[in-house]
Motif scaffolding. Structure first.
Motif, PDB file in Angstrom:
ATOM      1  N   MET A   1       0.835  -1.190   0.000  1.00  0.00           N
ATOM      2  CA  MET A   1       0.000   0.000   0.000  1.00  0.00           C
ATOM      3  C   MET A   1       0.878   1.252   0.000  1.00  0.00           C
ATOM      4  N   ILE A   2       0.552   2.201  -0.828  1.00  0.00           N
ATOM      5  CA  ILE A   2       1.301   3.440  -0.920  1.00  0.00           C
ATOM      6  C   ILE A   2       0.800   4.392   0.161  1.00  0.00           C
ATOM      7  N   ALA A   3       1.735   4.956   0.908  1.00  0.00           N
ATOM      8  CA  ALA A   3       1.380   5.875   1.974  1.00  0.00           C
ATOM      9  C   ALA A   3       0.974   7.225   1.401  1.00  0.00           C
ATOM     10  N   GLU A   4       0.050   7.872   2.080  1.00  0.00           N
ATOM     11  CA  GLU A   4      -0.393   9.207   1.693  1.00  0.00           C
ATOM     12  C   GLU A   4      -0.426  10.104   2.918  1.00  0.00           C
ATOM     13  N   PRO A   5      -0.205  11.391   2.721  1.00  0.00           N
ATOM     14  CA  PRO A   5      -0.299  12.315   3.850  1.00  0.00           C
ATOM     15  C   PRO A   5      -1.741  12.451   4.313  1.00  0.00           C
ATOM     16  N   GLY A   6      -1.897  12.778   5.584  1.00  0.00           N
ATOM     17  CA  GLY A   6      -3.237  13.005   6.124  1.00  0.00           C
ATOM     18  C   GLY A   6      -3.798  14.333   5.625  1.00  0.00           C
ATOM     19  N   THR A   7      -5.090  14.492   5.740  1.00  0.00           N
ATOM     20  CA  THR A   7      -5.736  15.717   5.255  1.00  0.00           C
ATOM     21  C   THR A   7      -5.295  16.952   6.033  1.00  0.00           C
ATOM     22  N   ASN A   8      -4.872  16.785   7.275  1.00  0.00           N
ATOM     23  CA  ASN A   8      -4.432  17.923   8.083  1.00  0.00           C
ATOM     24  C   ASN A   8      -2.917  18.073   8.127  1.00  0.00           C
ATOM     25  N   ASP A   9      -2.197  17.255   7.370  1.00  0.00           N
ATOM     26  CA  ASP A   9      -0.729  17.327   7.316  1.00  0.00           C
ATOM     27  C   ASP A   9      -0.312  18.685   6.746  1.00  0.00           C
ATOM     28  N   GLN A  10       0.484  19.436   7.496  1.00  0.00           N
ATOM     29  CA  GLN A  10       0.950  20.752   7.067  1.00  0.00           C
ATOM     30  C   GLN A  10       2.429  20.703   6.702  1.00  0.00           C
ATOM     31  N   ILE A  11       2.834  21.534   5.758  1.00  0.00           N
ATOM     32  CA  ILE A  11       4.245  21.635   5.373  1.00  0.00           C
ATOM     33  C   ILE A  11       4.975  22.441   6.435  1.00  0.00           C
ATOM     34  N   PHE A  35       8.811  18.617   3.968  1.00  0.00           N
ATOM     35  CA  PHE A  35       8.773  17.957   5.267  1.00  0.00           C
ATOM     36  C   PHE A  35       7.485  18.375   5.952  1.00  0.00           C
ATOM     37  N   MET A  36       6.604  17.405   6.147  1.00  0.00           N
ATOM     38  CA  MET A  36       5.268  17.676   6.672  1.00  0.00           C
ATOM     39  C   MET A  36       5.170  17.181   8.111  1.00  0.00           C
ATOM     40  N   ASP A  37       3.993  17.258   8.691  1.00  0.00           N
ATOM     41  CA  ASP A  37       3.796  16.843  10.078  1.00  0.00           C
ATOM     42  C   ASP A  37       4.134  15.378  10.314  1.00  0.00           C
ATOM     43  N   ASN A  38       3.779  14.507   9.362  1.00  0.00           N
ATOM     44  CA  ASN A  38       3.925  13.068   9.565  1.00  0.00           C
ATOM     45  C   ASN A  38       4.817  12.356   8.567  1.00  0.00           C
ATOM     46  N   GLY A  39       5.393  13.093   7.625  1.00  0.00           N
ATOM     47  CA  GLY A  39       6.242  12.454   6.639  1.00  0.00           C
ATOM     48  C   GLY A  39       6.825  13.449   5.657  1.00  0.00           C
ATOM     49  N   ILE A  40       7.529  12.924   4.675  1.00  0.00           N
ATOM     50  CA  ILE A  40       8.205  13.731   3.666  1.00  0.00           C
ATOM     51  C   ILE A  40       7.560  13.460   2.316  1.00  0.00           C
ATOM     52  N   LEU A  41       7.133  14.514   1.654  1.00  0.00           N
ATOM     53  CA  LEU A  41       6.579  14.395   0.321  1.00  0.00           C
ATOM     54  C   LEU A  41       7.678  14.752  -0.673  1.00  0.00           C
ATOM     55  N   PHE A  42       8.043  13.800  -1.505  1.00  0.00           N
ATOM     56  CA  PHE A  42       9.015  14.002  -2.577  1.00  0.00           C
ATOM     57  C   PHE A  42       8.207  14.442  -3.797  1.00  0.00           C
ATOM     58  N   ALA A  43       8.156  15.749  -4.045  1.00  0.00           N
ATOM     59  CA  ALA A  43       7.386  16.298  -5.164  1.00  0.00           C
ATOM     60  C   ALA A  43       8.297  16.380  -6.387  1.00  0.00           C
ATOM     61  N   CYS A  44       8.056  15.522  -7.368  1.00  0.00           N
ATOM     62  CA  CYS A  44       8.905  15.458  -8.561  1.00  0.00           C
ATOM     63  C   CYS A  44       8.699  16.711  -9.414  1.00  0.00           C
ATOM     64  N   THR A  45       9.814  17.377  -9.745  1.00  0.00           N
ATOM     65  CA  THR A  45       9.752  18.583 -10.572  1.00  0.00           C
ATOM     66  C   THR A  45      10.315  18.349 -11.969  1.00  0.00           C
ATOM     67  N   ALA A  46      11.102  17.292 -12.172  1.00  0.00           N
ATOM     68  CA  ALA A  46      11.600  16.917 -13.502  1.00  0.00           C
ATOM     69  C   ALA A  46      12.037  15.463 -13.453  1.00  0.00           C
ATOM     70  N   GLY A  47      11.709  14.727 -14.494  1.00  0.00           N
ATOM     71  CA  GLY A  47      12.024  13.306 -14.542  1.00  0.00           C
ATOM     72  C   GLY A  47      13.411  13.012 -15.073  1.00  0.00           C
ATOM     73  N   ALA A  48      13.860  11.792 -14.878  1.00  0.00           N
ATOM     74  CA  ALA A  48      15.199  11.363 -15.284  1.00  0.00           C
ATOM     75  C   ALA A  48      15.380  11.410 -16.791  1.00  0.00           C
ATOM     76  N   LEU A  49      14.413  10.923 -17.554  1.00  0.00           N
ATOM     77  CA  LEU A  49      14.548  10.866 -19.004  1.00  0.00           C
ATOM     78  C   LEU A  49      14.681  12.267 -19.593  1.00  0.00           C
ATOM     79  N   LYS A  50      13.870  13.198 -19.115  1.00  0.00           N
ATOM     80  CA  LYS A  50      13.931  14.563 -19.619  1.00  0.00           C
ATOM     81  C   LYS A  50      15.294  15.179 -19.320  1.00  0.00           C
ATOM     82  N   SER A  51      15.837  14.938 -18.123  1.00  0.00           N
ATOM     83  CA  SER A  51      17.151  15.470 -17.764  1.00  0.00           C
ATOM     84  C   SER A  51      18.239  14.896 -18.656  1.00  0.00           C
ATOM     85  N   VAL A  52      18.186  13.597 -18.920  1.00  0.00           N
ATOM     86  CA  VAL A  52      19.199  12.944 -19.765  1.00  0.00           C
ATOM     87  C   VAL A  52      19.107  13.444 -21.195  1.00  0.00           C
TER      88      VAL A  52
END
Length: 167
Positions: A1-11, A35-52
């Protein structure tokens, strides 16, 4: 199961323009780490293929091509980041399938150090995986604050004493 932030999770802290990969053979992608209240959201801004692809265009067309490729990559990062403004954490995850959420409870240890070339290096060790991150040296204080927020007890390495003293 993929983890998701809670609805009240703040940055609480953000580290921009992070190069990150999963494990030794993972593809390097550009992220903003939220870095949020309960975890870290890795927000992708550019993919590997595009960079290469853009790097190879730069190599084929010399300095001018490299400058154009770098400018285009920065524009993509800005567009990726700008497209995140006003979104909830869940919407950020849905926007790019390379974005993911890492709950703090899954992190076994975290290390933070300055690399030989002065860049910041951070690693998150989980039971089944490891995420290695690199970012500009001017974000080391932001990284220390972000780790100190919820992960200082899991700190491994020389910066642990710095974090503990600053609390």
């Amino acid at each position: 199961m993929i983890a998701e932030p809670g609805t009240n999770d703040q940055i609480r802290h953000v580290i921009y323009n992070v190069k990150a990969k999963k494990g030794m053979a993972g593809a390097i992608r550009d992220y903003d780490l939220l870095f949020m209240d309960n975890g870290i959201l890795f927000a992708c801004t550019a993919g590997a293929l595009k960079s290469v692809l853009k790097a190879s265009v730069g190599a084929q067309f010399g300095a001018v091509g490299a400058a154009l490729a770098q400018g285009s990559m920065e524009k993509d990062r800005q567009n990726g980041r700008g497209g995140l403004q006003g979104l909830t954490a869940k919407q950020i995850l849905e926007k790019n399938d390379k974005s993911f959420y890492l709950p703090y409870m899954d992190v076994q240890t975290v290390s933070l150090k300055k690399g030989l070339t002065g860049i910041g290096k951070m690693s998150f060790h989980l039971l089944e995986a490891r995420y290695d991150c690199e970012f500009s040296k001017d974000q080391m204080d932001a990284a220390r604050a972000a780790i100190g927020y919820k992960l200082s007890a899991r700190m491994d390495g020389p910066d642990q004493m710095t974090l503990l003293r600053s609390r």
